[in-house]
Write an enzyme that holds these catalytic residues in place. Structure first.
Site, mmCIF file in Angstrom:
data_model
loop_
_atom_site.group_PDB
_atom_site.id
_atom_site.type_symbol
_atom_site.label_atom_id
_atom_site.label_comp_id
_atom_site.label_asym_id
_atom_site.label_seq_id
_atom_site.Cartn_x
_atom_site.Cartn_y
_atom_site.Cartn_z
ATOM 1 N N ARG A 1 0.796 -1.239 0.000
ATOM 2 C CA ARG A 1 0.000 0.000 0.000
ATOM 3 C C ARG A 1 0.821 1.279 0.000
ATOM 4 O O ARG A 1 0.477 2.219 -0.724
ATOM 5 C CB ARG A 1 -0.968 0.128 1.157
ATOM 6 N N THR A 2 1.898 1.306 0.789
ATOM 7 C CA THR A 2 2.642 2.565 0.878
ATOM 8 C C THR A 2 3.245 2.906 -0.487
ATOM 9 O O THR A 2 3.130 4.021 -0.980
ATOM 10 C CB THR A 2 3.729 2.465 1.966
ATOM 11 N N LYS B 1 24.735 -5.848 -7.621
ATOM 12 C CA LYS B 1 26.160 -6.001 -7.991
ATOM 13 C C LYS B 1 27.042 -5.437 -6.895
ATOM 14 O O LYS B 1 28.233 -5.238 -7.086
ATOM 15 C CB LYS B 1 26.442 -5.239 -9.293
ATOM 16 N N ARG C 1 12.056 3.579 1.760
ATOM 17 C CA ARG C 1 11.776 2.576 2.802
ATOM 18 C C ARG C 1 13.019 1.713 2.943
ATOM 19 O O ARG C 1 13.595 1.265 1.948
ATOM 20 C CB ARG C 1 10.572 1.716 2.430
ATOM 21 N N HIS D 1 7.201 5.782 10.756
ATOM 22 C CA HIS D 1 6.435 5.640 9.517
ATOM 23 C C HIS D 1 5.455 6.816 9.513
ATOM 24 O O HIS D 1 4.259 6.657 9.682
ATOM 25 C CB HIS D 1 5.688 4.299 9.528
HETATM 26 C C1 NCD Z 1 3.291 -1.253 7.998
HETATM 27 C C2 NCD Z 1 4.767 -1.102 7.777
HETATM 28 O O1 NCD Z 1 5.304 -1.510 6.762
HETATM 29 O O2 NCD Z 1 5.375 -0.525 8.645
HETATM 30 N N1 NCD Z 1 2.535 -1.406 6.872
HETATM 31 C C3 NCD Z 1 2.196 -0.307 6.141
HETATM 32 O O3 NCD Z 1 3.011 0.501 5.779
HETATM 33 N N2 NCD Z 1 0.890 -0.138 5.881
HETATM 34 C C4 NCD Z 1 2.954 -2.184 9.073
HETATM 35 C C5 NCD Z 1 3.436 -3.603 9.004
HETATM 36 O O4 NCD Z 1 4.277 -3.982 8.208
HETATM 37 O O5 NCD Z 1 2.930 -4.380 9.812
#
Ligand code: NCD
Length: 320
Positions: free
Chosen positions: A54-55, A82, A104, A132
């Site tokens: 989703r993100t 590499k 991320r 986050h």
């Molecule tokens: C979360 C994450 O990746 O921190 N998910 C998200 O971004 N919606 C929570 C998770 O991984 O449980």
């Protein structure tokens, strides 16, 4: 606000401003053609070195709806395979002329490190178990929409589950408390973070103690991939003690709501199918993810000089 990296850096005024801006974005998303030229000419790179559904997709959709160019970096087909370092990767992409990195990474603090290597904006899409911030902004927007309030004064929010490994919990506790909510965290002691004494929360280890007085029950995923030791006896006992069951749903107050950032572990923390629950805000969280990330990109990428011009780009006329 050039960078969006943690809730404390954004601050209360920043959180409120982004939530407010997201309302405007949500109006754009309700149009038959949900696209405006506000970020035309800007380039946004998605640099996801940890998995995401989703993100990543909501940032990509958000950038496109604001007419930014998008670049997608996939580790499995990149020179990281590499042995290229993160620094060289960032510097190489920067040389191509980019305006924002949406990052991320499994290590805490990476968004602050990357700032040394590029002039672009850094948006933190999750750094290890640290922060986050955009999930917290999505959740503040969703609570504000569901309860029709800007201040969370008088609301009790219980966050249940694997708090220790959760960057969502860290960002959400800060943001919810900043807006005035009473925050309770519910977890077995092995899943509490070591520094929890400094958090603005009340701690419980019994979900049944809090369920009758909670306005929002925020369930978290058990993050097995971040556990290097046996922190829970077994999944089924964990599910019985901390999972959301039919019985627990029936004990919630009348107007209470249920949230989860996804992905869900069905049969563990989620023992009910939330799609059948009228109290669930989980689909709203996903839908709002696009509007809030539009607001985040807009905020980071329109510094004072081009903001007025970009704001005109949000209007219906400009879209035509
Ligand atoms: C979360 C994450 O990746 O921190 N998910 C998200 O971004 N919606 C929570 C998770 O991984 O449980």
């Amino acid at each position: 606000m050039k960078h969006i990296r943690s809730i404390s850096e954004i601050g209360k005024a920043g959180v409120l401003a982004i939530v407010e801006r997201a309302k405007q974005m949500s109006e754009i998303n309700s149009r038959p053609v949900p696209k405006v030229p506000a970020l035309r000419g800007k380039t946004v790179v998605s640099l996801f070195l940890e998995d995401s559904t989703r993100t990543r997709l909501s940032f990509e959709t958000a950038a496109k709806r604001l007419s930014a160019e998008t670049m997608n970096f996939s580790v499995s087909t990149s020179s990281v395979n590499k042995g290229e370092s993160l620094r060289d990767t960032i510097e190489t992409i920067s040389d191509m002329g980019v305006d924002a990195f949406v990052v991320r990474h499994k290590s805490s603090g990476i968004p602050w490190q990357i700032e040394q290597w590029t002039d672009a904006s850094i948006i933190n899409a999750g750094d290890g178990a640290h922060q986050h911030p955009t999930q917290a902004l999505v959740d503040c927007f969703t609570v504000s929409e569901a309860f029709g309030v800007d201040s969370f004064e008088g609301l009790t929010i219980s966050i249940v589950g694997d708090i220790r490994h959760s960057r969502v919990a860290r960002s959400n506790v800060e943001a919810f408390a900043m807006l005035g909510a009473k925050v309770i965290i519910v977890a077995p002691s092995t899943l509490l973070p070591p520094d929890v004494g400094h958090w603005p929360v009340t701690i419980s280890n019994d979900i049944d103690d809090v369920i009758g007085t909670t306005d929002i029950l925020y369930m978290l995923r058990l993050q097995s991939e971040r556990m290097d030791q046996g922190l829970i006896p077994n999944l089924s006992e964990y599910g019985n003690r901390f999972g959301l069951t039919e019985k627990r749903v029936s004990q919630l107050p009348l107007n209470a709501r249920i949230m989860h950032p996804g992905p869900m572990n069905r049969g563990v923390e989620m023992q009910v199918d939330p799609s059948h629950l009228s109290q669930s805000l989980i689909h709203r969280q996903v839908a709002n993810g696009v509007s809030v990330r539009m607001a985040v990109l807009f905020t980071a990428l329109t510094l004072n000089d081009d903001r007025d011009h970009a704001i005109q780009g949000l209007s219906k006329e400009a879209a035509q």
